[in-house]
Enzyme design. Structure first.
Site, PDB file in Angstrom:
ATOM      1  N   GLU A   1      -5.301 112.321 -72.766  1.00  0.00           N
ATOM      2  CA  GLU A   1      -5.724 113.264 -71.712  1.00  0.00           C
ATOM      3  C   GLU A   1      -4.512 113.503 -70.811  1.00  0.00           C
ATOM      4  O   GLU A   1      -4.038 112.584 -70.158  1.00  0.00           O
ATOM      5  CB  GLU A   1      -6.851 112.618 -70.900  1.00  0.00           C
ATOM      6  CG  GLU A   1      -7.406 113.445 -69.783  1.00  0.00           C
ATOM      7  CD  GLU A   1      -8.653 114.192 -70.221  1.00  0.00           C
ATOM      8  OE1 GLU A   1      -8.683 115.403 -69.976  1.00  0.00           O
ATOM      9  OE2 GLU A   1      -9.573 113.573 -70.781  1.00  0.00           O
TER      10      GLU A   1
ATOM     11  N   HIS B   1      -6.803 116.069 -75.384  1.00  0.00           N
ATOM     12  CA  HIS B   1      -7.466 116.734 -74.261  1.00  0.00           C
ATOM     13  C   HIS B   1      -6.463 117.017 -73.148  1.00  0.00           C
ATOM     14  O   HIS B   1      -5.366 116.458 -73.124  1.00  0.00           O
ATOM     15  CB  HIS B   1      -8.580 115.848 -73.693  1.00  0.00           C
ATOM     16  CG  HIS B   1      -9.746 115.708 -74.617  1.00  0.00           C
ATOM     17  ND1 HIS B   1     -10.950 116.345 -74.395  1.00  0.00           N
ATOM     18  CD2 HIS B   1      -9.883 115.020 -75.765  1.00  0.00           C
ATOM     19  CE1 HIS B   1     -11.781 116.041 -75.378  1.00  0.00           C
ATOM     20  NE2 HIS B   1     -11.163 115.237 -76.227  1.00  0.00           N
TER      21      HIS B   1
ATOM     22  N   HIS C   1     -12.714 120.324 -76.763  1.00  0.00           N
ATOM     23  CA  HIS C   1     -13.075 121.261 -75.689  1.00  0.00           C
ATOM     24  C   HIS C   1     -12.288 122.558 -75.929  1.00  0.00           C
ATOM     25  O   HIS C   1     -11.057 122.535 -75.984  1.00  0.00           O
ATOM     26  CB  HIS C   1     -12.747 120.659 -74.317  1.00  0.00           C
ATOM     27  CG  HIS C   1     -13.620 119.481 -73.999  1.00  0.00           C
ATOM     28  ND1 HIS C   1     -13.144 118.309 -73.468  1.00  0.00           N
ATOM     29  CD2 HIS C   1     -14.959 119.311 -74.165  1.00  0.00           C
ATOM     30  CE1 HIS C   1     -14.152 117.464 -73.306  1.00  0.00           C
ATOM     31  NE2 HIS C   1     -15.265 118.042 -73.725  1.00  0.00           N
TER      32      HIS C   1
ATOM     33  N   GLU D   1      -9.150 123.783 -73.831  1.00  0.00           N
ATOM     34  CA  GLU D   1      -8.010 122.886 -73.622  1.00  0.00           C
ATOM     35  C   GLU D   1      -6.993 123.201 -74.719  1.00  0.00           C
ATOM     36  O   GLU D   1      -7.032 122.646 -75.819  1.00  0.00           O
ATOM     37  CB  GLU D   1      -8.484 121.432 -73.630  1.00  0.00           C
ATOM     38  CG  GLU D   1      -9.428 121.176 -72.451  1.00  0.00           C
ATOM     39  CD  GLU D   1      -9.999 119.761 -72.392  1.00  0.00           C
ATOM     40  OE1 GLU D   1      -9.611 118.907 -73.209  1.00  0.00           O
ATOM     41  OE2 GLU D   1     -10.847 119.532 -71.512  1.00  0.00           O
TER      42      GLU D   1
HETATM   43 ZN   LIG Z   1     -11.367 117.631 -72.820  1.00  0.00          ZN
END
Ligand SMILES: [Zn+2]
Length: 289
Positions: free
Chosen positions: A161, A104, A12, A15
């Site tokens: 994450e 992430h 992403h 991020e």
């Molecule tokens: Zn992400």
């Protein structure tokens, strides 16, 4: 034996934590440490990073189903990028990469969350190894046939994450936790390759996704309210039937009507694309080994 490992950032593009950890390791490779496997630092979506966006056309981390990777009728940046990444790191199903660590961040204060798609001994031991050595580590499981995650290109994989941080922002606390988690995963892989892993815990608690809650909308499809303050920032706490979950702009409260469950990604900024409010999980205990 885990021979080939890819550390992936920027799946992403907004991020930044994982993206700049790769940057740091490229500039100062000694900080990676000595490992008994080959490590590739892999920036996934450079165009999205340059645009400071999660993605341009489609969420890259939903684009790795085998059916999509072999579908020539799919167009757009991320569909083409997914095929390219699958060639470079994979191909999925016969991958030259043994393990992918995909970095992430979340805008929700989730602490350190490891996302698994498999519950074999290797993945349970990996999650347990990290959880026993750091505070505030939760494990979630997102199981599905022919997974859409980038990391599913490799047979072994974990998604890291960490939150809370805003999109497009670098915060030292989140950065440090990410690096510490990555170093622990490297340590695990070195010990695994040397057959020197310590005895794992007997069992591990894992949050298994089963549903998602959407924000309330009006007849035009516009958002009609917001996540209730009593639910905000309560990631991985138990949501009980009968609790208010939304406050509508007309002042009414929406009450949760369903099975008691654990909620996470509460009011996640990235979820507004799909008007999602939070993810819902059941806690399950898995025996290790
Ligand atoms: Zn992400």
């Amino acid at each position: 034996m885990i021979n080939q490992v890819a550390l992936v950032g920027g799946t992403h593009g907004n991020e930044l934590t994982g993206i700049y950890l790769l940057h740091k390791y490229r500039q100062y490779p000694k900080l990676i440490g000595n490992n008994n496997f080959e490590l590739e630092l892999f920036l996934a979506n450079e165009k999205a990073l340059k645009a400071n966006k999660r993605y341009l056309d489609r969420d890259l981390n939903r684009s790795f189903k085998l059916t999509d990777l072999s579908d020539d009728s799919l167009f757009g940046h991320e569909n083409e990028l997914a095929k390219d990444i699958n060639q470079k790191l994979g191909p999925k199903g016969g991958s030259r990469t043994d393990m992918i660590i995909d970095l992430h961040t979340s805008t929700a204060p989730m602490g350190i969350n490891l996302v698994l798609t498999k519950t074999d001994t290797f993945h349970l031991m990996l999650a347990d190894f990290v959880q026993q050595r750091m505070d505030n580590v939760s494990i979630t499981l997102e199981k599905m046939p022919d997974h859409h995650f980038l990391m599913s290109v490799a047979p072994q994989h974990v998604l890291v994450e960490i939150g809370a941080t805003a999109q497009g922002q670098l915060r030292q606390d989140v950065f440090d936790k990410t690096e510490e988690t990555v170093q622990l995963i490297f340590k695990f892989l070195n010990l695994y390759n040397n057959h020197q892993l310590p005895q794992p815990s007997e069992s591990i608690d894992i949050y298994q996704y089963f549903d998602v809650m959407f924000l309330p909308t009006d007849l035009n499809g516009d958002i009609a309210g917001m996540v209730h303050h009593g639910v905000q920032d309560r990631d991985f706490s138990l949501l009980k039937n009968g609790e208010p979950i939304f406050t509508l702009f007309n002042g009414d409260e929406v009450i949760y009507d369903g099975e008691d469950c654990y909620i996470s990604f509460i009011n996640e900024a990235a979820y507004y694309d799909d008007k999602k409010a939070f993810a819902m999980s059941r806690k399950k205990t898995f025996h290790i080994g």
